[in-house]
Design a protein around this motif. Sequence first.
Motif, PDB file in Angstrom:
ATOM      1  N   UNK A  26     -20.544  -0.112  -2.498  1.00  0.00           N
ATOM      2  CA  UNK A  26     -19.677  -0.334  -1.422  1.00  0.00           C
ATOM      3  C   UNK A  26     -18.636  -1.208  -1.674  1.00  0.00           C
ATOM      4  N   UNK A  27     -19.175  -2.492  -1.926  1.00  0.00           N
ATOM      5  CA  UNK A  27     -18.153  -3.765  -2.261  1.00  0.00           C
ATOM      6  C   UNK A  27     -18.158  -3.789  -3.748  1.00  0.00           C
ATOM      7  N   UNK A  28     -16.806  -4.084  -4.024  1.00  0.00           N
ATOM      8  CA  UNK A  28     -15.699  -4.393  -3.310  1.00  0.00           C
ATOM      9  C   UNK A  28     -14.921  -3.183  -2.861  1.00  0.00           C
ATOM     10  N   UNK A  29     -15.370  -1.993  -3.161  1.00  0.00           N
ATOM     11  CA  UNK A  29     -14.276  -0.897  -3.109  1.00  0.00           C
ATOM     12  C   UNK A  29     -14.008  -0.462  -1.611  1.00  0.00           C
ATOM     13  N   UNK A  30     -14.989  -0.395  -0.887  1.00  0.00           N
ATOM     14  CA  UNK A  30     -14.709   0.173   0.422  1.00  0.00           C
ATOM     15  C   UNK A  30     -13.716  -0.910   1.158  1.00  0.00           C
ATOM     16  N   UNK A  31     -13.988  -2.272   1.198  1.00  0.00           N
ATOM     17  CA  UNK A  31     -13.155  -3.195   1.939  1.00  0.00           C
ATOM     18  C   UNK A  31     -11.771  -2.990   1.496  1.00  0.00           C
ATOM     19  N   UNK A  32     -11.496  -2.891   0.082  1.00  0.00           N
ATOM     20  CA  UNK A  32     -10.209  -2.995  -0.560  1.00  0.00           C
ATOM     21  C   UNK A  32      -9.494  -1.564   0.039  1.00  0.00           C
ATOM     22  N   UNK A  33     -10.068  -0.596   0.031  1.00  0.00           N
ATOM     23  CA  UNK A  33      -9.544   0.907   0.336  1.00  0.00           C
ATOM     24  C   UNK A  33      -9.230   0.621   2.078  1.00  0.00           C
ATOM     25  N   UNK A  34     -10.153  -0.180   2.743  1.00  0.00           N
ATOM     26  CA  UNK A  34      -9.825  -0.214   4.202  1.00  0.00           C
ATOM     27  C   UNK A  34      -8.685  -1.296   4.348  1.00  0.00           C
ATOM     28  N   UNK A  35      -8.257  -2.238   3.445  1.00  0.00           N
ATOM     29  CA  UNK A  35      -6.920  -3.126   3.604  1.00  0.00           C
ATOM     30  C   UNK A  35      -5.746  -2.182   3.061  1.00  0.00           C
ATOM     31  N   UNK A  36      -6.042  -1.296   2.225  1.00  0.00           N
ATOM     32  CA  UNK A  36      -4.926  -0.399   2.064  1.00  0.00           C
ATOM     33  C   UNK A  36      -4.673   0.451   2.966  1.00  0.00           C
ATOM     34  N   UNK A  37      -5.516   1.043   3.619  1.00  0.00           N
ATOM     35  CA  UNK A  37      -5.608   1.993   4.969  1.00  0.00           C
ATOM     36  C   UNK A  37      -4.637   1.025   6.010  1.00  0.00           C
ATOM     37  N   UNK A  38      -5.099  -0.146   6.030  1.00  0.00           N
ATOM     38  CA  UNK A  38      -4.629  -0.964   7.291  1.00  0.00           C
ATOM     39  C   UNK A  38      -2.897  -1.030   6.893  1.00  0.00           C
ATOM     40  N   UNK A  39      -2.617  -1.172   5.643  1.00  0.00           N
ATOM     41  CA  UNK A  39      -1.326  -1.503   5.422  1.00  0.00           C
ATOM     42  C   UNK A  39      -0.429  -0.138   5.513  1.00  0.00           C
ATOM     43  N   UNK A  40      -1.255   0.933   5.302  1.00  0.00           N
ATOM     44  CA  UNK A  40      -0.162   2.390   5.221  1.00  0.00           C
ATOM     45  C   UNK A  40      -0.569   3.124   6.595  1.00  0.00           C
ATOM     46  N   UNK A  41      -1.749   2.959   7.314  1.00  0.00           N
ATOM     47  CA  UNK A  41      -1.870   3.650   8.393  1.00  0.00           C
ATOM     48  C   UNK A  41      -1.950   2.970   9.689  1.00  0.00           C
ATOM     49  N   UNK A  42      -2.131   1.533   9.506  1.00  0.00           N
ATOM     50  CA  UNK A  42      -2.196   0.727  10.705  1.00  0.00           C
ATOM     51  C   UNK A  42      -3.483   0.540  11.257  1.00  0.00           C
TER      52      UNK A  42
END
Length: 313
Positions: A215-231
């Motif tokens: 899960x770490x570090x991939x899911x938190x990084x994907x979550x950050x990317x989604x926050x940037x792209x989808x809000x």
Amino acid sequence: MKKTRAVAGISAPVAIFSAALFASEKLYDFAFKRVDYVPETSADKQKYADAYYAYVDWLHRQPVQQWQLNANDEANHLVAQYVPAKTTSNRTVIVSHGYKGDGETMANYAYMFHQMGYNVLLPDDRGHGQSAGKYISFGWQDRRDYLGWIDKVVRINGRHTDIILFGVSMGGATVEMMSGEELPSQVKAIIADCGYSSIEEELAYLLKRQFHLPKYPFVPIVSFINRHRMGYYLSDVSSVEQLKHNHLPIFFIHGDKDVYVPSWMLKENYQAAKGPKQMWQVPNATHAESFWIDPAEYQRHVTAFLNHYVPDK
């Protein structure tokens, strides 16, 4: 020498982080970016292909109407197929499709509800089919889009209409997430087949099962990317949290051999749900296979639930 060691000590973590970021970007695009085709079904369901295409052929023969939302907004334009009941009916089911599917891929469920006397609405979710959207929201933005479809059903079919929300896989999670919204009185019940508990848990589970990644570090990084792209962060996308605010009758269906959305997620969702609830764990069914194992038995369970909570007027 000391300076060289210091540079090496800094370079190694930077290289590791860069590699993790690159892999997470690839993972995000693979999982979240729209595709303009329906991927082939899993090998274990190929045996149902002939039956599936027979249902699709049935749908193509129906007097289907195309409905739209936000027709003049290119970025938010949404499309659905509406199949009126055989005879005038005040009952409509809104059917939410699965990951990388579209409304047409739910033709078998449309047929079932049509036989039960329902009008059927088959939306293409954001990022799928004919609807707009660059990315798949895994139910989170869709839950609000479906409020628009509900309002359209009420406007067209009248305020005395009864509405059922039904979904499978990602669609199951979508209607579970809708359960926590303020829904109009016309929405009478929810049926969720094999929906996940949260996208964060689902992504972590599939990373480990399919790619042998932690899960770490991939899911938190994907979550950050989604926050940037989808809000929003992936932690926001939770069926469990939404179900805690539910008050409608809800029926959970899940295959007991599901290894794509594991059955412990069913238990989490069921335990979280407020309001009247029922659960049917289908023996020997894999992911989204519960209908296909025995369509008649599936319809009997759905009919019994709806007859109890949404009786004919």
